[in-house]
Write an enzyme that holds these catalytic residues in place. Structure first.
Site, PDB file in Angstrom:
ATOM      1  N   ASN A  35      23.521  46.290  27.344  1.00 48.87           N
ATOM      2  CA  ASN A  35      24.851  45.776  27.647  1.00 48.87           C
ATOM      3  C   ASN A  35      25.669  45.625  26.355  1.00 48.87           C
ATOM      4  OD1 ASN A  35      26.791  44.912  29.486  1.00 48.87           O
ATOM      5  ND2 ASN A  35      26.326  42.762  29.140  1.00 48.87           N
ATOM      6  N   ASP A  58      13.105  46.641  23.722  1.00 46.59           N
ATOM      7  CA  ASP A  58      13.238  45.730  24.856  1.00 46.59           C
ATOM      8  C   ASP A  58      12.250  44.581  24.693  1.00 46.59           C
ATOM      9  OD1 ASP A  58      13.186  44.507  27.455  1.00 46.59           O
ATOM     10  OD2 ASP A  58      14.068  46.354  28.255  1.00 46.59           O
ATOM     11  N   LYS A  85      23.311  38.405  32.607  1.00 43.29           N
ATOM     12  CA  LYS A  85      24.210  37.264  32.800  1.00 43.29           C
ATOM     13  C   LYS A  85      25.228  37.404  33.928  1.00 43.29           C
ATOM     14  CE  LYS A  85      27.655  38.883  29.513  1.00 43.29           C
ATOM     15  NZ  LYS A  85      28.584  38.561  28.446  1.00 43.29           N
ATOM     16  N   SER A 125      23.815  27.252  29.716  1.00 42.76           N
ATOM     17  CA  SER A 125      25.084  27.378  30.425  1.00 42.76           C
ATOM     18  C   SER A 125      25.433  26.114  31.195  1.00 42.76           C
ATOM     19  CB  SER A 125      24.980  28.557  31.391  1.00 42.76           C
ATOM     20  OG  SER A 125      26.039  28.539  32.318  1.00 42.76           O
ATOM     21  N   TYR A 150      20.727  33.691  38.440  1.00 46.57           N
ATOM     22  CA  TYR A 150      21.133  33.586  37.036  1.00 46.57           C
ATOM     23  C   TYR A 150      21.142  32.115  36.601  1.00 46.57           C
ATOM     24  CZ  TYR A 150      24.192  32.817  33.092  1.00 46.57           C
ATOM     25  OH  TYR A 150      24.701  32.360  31.908  1.00 46.57           O
ATOM     26  N   LYS A 154      18.626  29.708  33.757  1.00 42.01           N
ATOM     27  CA  LYS A 154      19.039  28.804  32.677  1.00 42.01           C
ATOM     28  C   LYS A 154      18.368  27.439  32.847  1.00 42.01           C
ATOM     29  CE  LYS A 154      21.507  31.720  30.438  1.00 42.01           C
ATOM     30  NZ  LYS A 154      20.942  32.301  29.211  1.00 42.01           N
ATOM     31  N   PHE A 179      30.406  26.400  28.102  1.00 39.78           N
ATOM     32  CA  PHE A 179      31.333  26.461  29.217  1.00 39.78           C
ATOM     33  C   PHE A 179      31.853  27.909  29.290  1.00 39.78           C
ATOM     34  CE2 PHE A 179      30.095  22.258  29.357  1.00 39.78           C
ATOM     35  CZ  PHE A 179      30.491  21.706  30.570  1.00 39.78           C
ATOM     36  N   SER A 217      42.541  39.722  41.247  1.00 31.42           N
ATOM     37  CA  SER A 217      42.381  38.863  42.420  1.00 31.42           C
ATOM     38  C   SER A 217      42.180  37.420  41.978  1.00 31.42           C
ATOM     39  CB  SER A 217      41.167  39.305  43.254  1.00 31.42           C
ATOM     40  OG  SER A 217      41.393  40.582  43.799  1.00 31.42           O
ATOM     41  N   VAL A 218      42.984  36.520  42.516  1.00 24.24           N
ATOM     42  CA  VAL A 218      42.813  35.078  42.295  1.00 24.24           C
ATOM     43  C   VAL A 218      42.089  34.527  43.512  1.00 24.24           C
ATOM     44  CG1 VAL A 218      43.978  32.864  41.978  1.00 24.24           C
ATOM     45  CG2 VAL A 218      44.882  34.922  40.867  1.00 24.24           C
ATOM     46  N   ARG A 296      35.889  32.584  46.635  1.00 29.19           N
ATOM     47  CA  ARG A 296      34.664  33.330  46.329  1.00 29.19           C
ATOM     48  C   ARG A 296      33.480  32.386  46.486  1.00 29.19           C
ATOM     49  NH1 ARG A 296      34.617  36.039  40.518  1.00 29.19           N
ATOM     50  NH2 ARG A 296      34.822  33.832  39.962  1.00 29.19           N
TER      51      ARG A 296
END
Length: 338
Positions: A35, A58, A85, A125, A150, A154, A179, A217-218, A296
């Site tokens: 990534n 890796d 992530k 996170s 995910y 954490k 954050f 998109s909101v 969402r």
């Protein structure tokens, strides 16, 4: 001192490598480039005048992890960023996330427990808090059941480190709960470069601004907030990177209280999705094409940090404003698309 930065060519990792090298640390980066781009090494070198040592492999390959620590037996500290992530992807591919985010953590800690003195900074996170009962969120807020695999990696990652520290006094660790990191280095040499469609708000905004995306998109404008959109704590990535150096120095100098500590890293201020859009329009001088759609799944209403502990104990404070962070993200986007 030699410091290993895993995932050191990624967004937060690369900015942290820059800050470490600026402080005189010798940095070794391990990244599998799943990534990230190898070109980031050039960016780091252009900023600092020094190219970090780079090893491409890796970290899920345990024999290679063991061989690395034999070769670099003088590593004085590890800052661990290498992890998958994307929240949505983690829901679809939970086993990939558990293998990559937890298996790798175990392999690293197994090597560190063999050392006489090991210092470990973990990239955690604010997702561990879920929808917090009280705002701003302090480090004492309860950890809520994770909304995604995910988020769970954490939470479990922190538990693995805490349990290891409990029985291994030679391992000292700090978990940093981020954050929302945004922005790019002021040099324009490094920044956020997500592969495919961005999962985060700011890179999607800048890509929409440059014409790469038709529309933003909101997700929902009917939340119980001033303008109805979700609120997050957006922190400039360079401020975040500097906090990693402060945390590492705390361990190296033996200033830690106990061998496992946790700190929130944010600005202490919440900004709504609409405020972030308005910030972009201010700094770019152009209107953004956006559309309000349905909520969402899994989005918390609002989350912003109480940064008192990091300010007081680490002697660190976020310095950049939302507009400054957004401007740096926009300058980076324009440079990348030239």
């Amino acid at each position: 001192m030699k410091i290993l930065v895993t995932g050191g060519l990624g967004f937060i990792g690369s900015h942290t490598v820059v800050e470490l090298q600026n402080k005189g640390f010798e940095v070794v980066v391990v990244d599998n480039l799943s990534n990230a781009s190898i070109d980031v090494l050039d960016g780091i070198e252009n900023i600092t005048g020094k190219r970090p040592i780079f090893e491409e492999f890796d970290l899920r390959d345990k024999p290679k992890v063991e061989a690395f620590f034999q070769k670099h037996s003088d590593v004085a500290g590890v800052i661990h960023f290498a992890a998958s992530k994307a929240v949505g992807e983690s829901v679809e591919k939970p086993l990939l996330y558990y293998e990559n985010n937890l298996g790798v953590l175990v392999y690293l800690l197994q090597e560190l427990t063999k050392k006489e003195n090991a210092n470990f900074i973990f990239s955690s996170s604010c997702t561990v808090y879920g929808q917090a009962d009280e705002l701003p969120i302090t480090e004492n807020a309860p950890v809520k059941p994770a909304e995604s695999p995910y988020g769970n990696t954490k939470q479990v990652g922190e538990e693995i480190i805490r349990d290891t520290c409990k029985v291994t006094p030679n391992v000292k660790a700090i978990a940093l709960r981020y954050f929302n990191p945004i922005g790019a280095h002021s040099s324009g040499e490094i920044g956020e470069l997500p592969l495919g469609v961005p999962q985060n708000l700011v890179p999607f905004i800048t890509q929409a601004g440059i014409g790469l995306r038709d529309q933003l998109s909101v997700f929902g404008d009917d939340y119980p907030t001033a303008d109805g959109t979700c609120i997050r704590d957006y922190i400039h990535v360079v401020d975040l990177a500097k906090a990693h150096v402060k945390a590492l120095q705390r361990l190296l100098n033996g200033e830690n209280d106990g061998n496992y500590e946790v700190f929130n890293l944010g600005t202490g201020t919440g900004s709504s999705v609409m405020e972030v859009i308005q910030s972009f329009e201010r700094v770019s001088g152009q209107k953004l094409n956006y559309k309000v759609v349905g909520r969402r799944e899994g989005d918390v209403v609002q989350a912003y940090a109480d940064t008192t502990k990091a300010n007081r104990v680490l002697g660190w404070k976020a310095e950049s404003t939302l507009d400054e962070a957004m401007m740096s993200a926009w300058e980076w986007e324009k440079k990348v698309r030239r």
